[in-house]
Design a protein around this motif. Structure first.
Motif, PDB file in Angstrom:
ATOM      1  N   MET A   1     -12.420  47.578   8.484  1.00 40.95           N
ATOM      2  CA  MET A   1     -13.458  48.053   9.364  1.00 40.95           C
ATOM      3  C   MET A   1     -14.835  47.974   8.697  1.00 40.95           C
ATOM      4  N   LEU A   2     -14.894  48.351   7.430  1.00 35.24           N
ATOM      5  CA  LEU A   2     -16.149  48.313   6.689  1.00 35.24           C
ATOM      6  C   LEU A   2     -16.629  46.880   6.496  1.00 35.24           C
ATOM      7  N   VAL A   3     -15.699  45.966   6.255  1.00 34.68           N
ATOM      8  CA  VAL A   3     -16.053  44.555   6.082  1.00 34.68           C
ATOM      9  C   VAL A   3     -16.640  44.010   7.373  1.00 34.68           C
ATOM     10  N   GLU A   4     -16.057  44.362   8.495  1.00 31.18           N
ATOM     11  CA  GLU A   4     -16.576  43.898   9.784  1.00 31.18           C
ATOM     12  C   GLU A   4     -17.972  44.448  10.041  1.00 31.18           C
ATOM     13  N   LEU A   5     -18.201  45.686   9.667  1.00 28.39           N
ATOM     14  CA  LEU A   5     -19.520  46.304   9.849  1.00 28.39           C
ATOM     15  C   LEU A   5     -20.566  45.616   8.973  1.00 28.39           C
ATOM     16  N   VAL A   6     -20.235  45.316   7.734  1.00 33.18           N
ATOM     17  CA  VAL A   6     -21.145  44.611   6.823  1.00 33.18           C
ATOM     18  C   VAL A   6     -21.444  43.216   7.366  1.00 33.18           C
ATOM     19  N   PHE A   7     -20.392  42.519   7.833  1.00 32.01           N
ATOM     20  CA  PHE A   7     -20.571  41.181   8.388  1.00 32.01           C
ATOM     21  C   PHE A   7     -21.461  41.222   9.635  1.00 32.01           C
ATOM     22  N   ALA A   8     -21.219  42.158  10.528  1.00 32.03           N
ATOM     23  CA  ALA A   8     -22.041  42.286  11.745  1.00 32.03           C
ATOM     24  C   ALA A   8     -23.483  42.615  11.401  1.00 32.03           C
ATOM     25  N   THR A   9     -23.689  43.454  10.398  1.00 26.52           N
ATOM     26  CA  THR A   9     -25.055  43.785   9.966  1.00 26.52           C
ATOM     27  C   THR A   9     -25.751  42.558   9.398  1.00 26.52           C
ATOM     28  N   ALA A  10     -25.057  41.769   8.620  1.00 30.11           N
ATOM     29  CA  ALA A  10     -25.639  40.545   8.043  1.00 30.11           C
ATOM     30  C   ALA A  10     -26.017  39.559   9.137  1.00 30.11           C
ATOM     31  N   VAL A  11     -25.133  39.392  10.108  1.00 29.81           N
ATOM     32  CA  VAL A  11     -25.425  38.485  11.225  1.00 29.81           C
ATOM     33  C   VAL A  11     -26.634  38.997  12.009  1.00 29.81           C
TER      34      VAL A  11
END
Length: 134
Positions: free
Chosen positions: A1-11
């Motif tokens: 979940m945290l990885v997805e949040l970091v990825f979405a923030t980067a995008v």
């Protein structure tokens, strides 16, 4: 979940940065186009006035300056270059191009030099003016 949040923030940061960059560049491009339009409109107007002036008065226009009004018609639509002698961005140059007997053909050069959104800019139009016959 945290990885997805970091990825979405980067995008989101990349997309947001691209949008901001595009907006800033478009704004600068619009300002350059506006300035160029002001210069071209002023040159067109001044050239029409030069052509309408009495033919004998054309040489007296050499070296005179002219202003570039804003789109609203207010003075000082463009900023002249620093150190401009008359403080006006436009200049008229009138020289004899050809003469034969009593017939004279003048070369009229209209220049607008200004400093604006893209730094130092220049628009130049050259035309020939001869005496009109009635």
């Amino acid at each position: 979940m945290l990885v997805e949040l970091v990825f979405a923030t980067a995008v989101a940061l990349v997309v947001g940065g691209a949008v901001v960059t595009t907006t800033v560049r478009q704004s600068a491009h619009r300002a350059v186009n506006l300035e160029t339009t002001l210069a071209t409109n002023a040159i067109t107007d001044v050239f029409a006035r030069v052509r309408a002036a009495p033919f004998a008065d054309l040489p007296s226009l050499d070296g005179t300056g002219f202003d570039v009004p804003s789109h609203g018609g207010h003075p000082a639509g463009l900023t002249p270059l620093p150190g401009d002698p008359d403080g006006l961005p436009g200049q008229i140059e009138v020289v004899v191009d050809t003469s034969a007997g009593t017939a004279v053909l003048y070369r009229v050069t209209l220049r607008v030099n200004w400093i604006g959104a893209a730094g130092r800019r220049r628009e130049v139009v050259v035309g020939l003016v001869g005496e009109r016959r009635s």
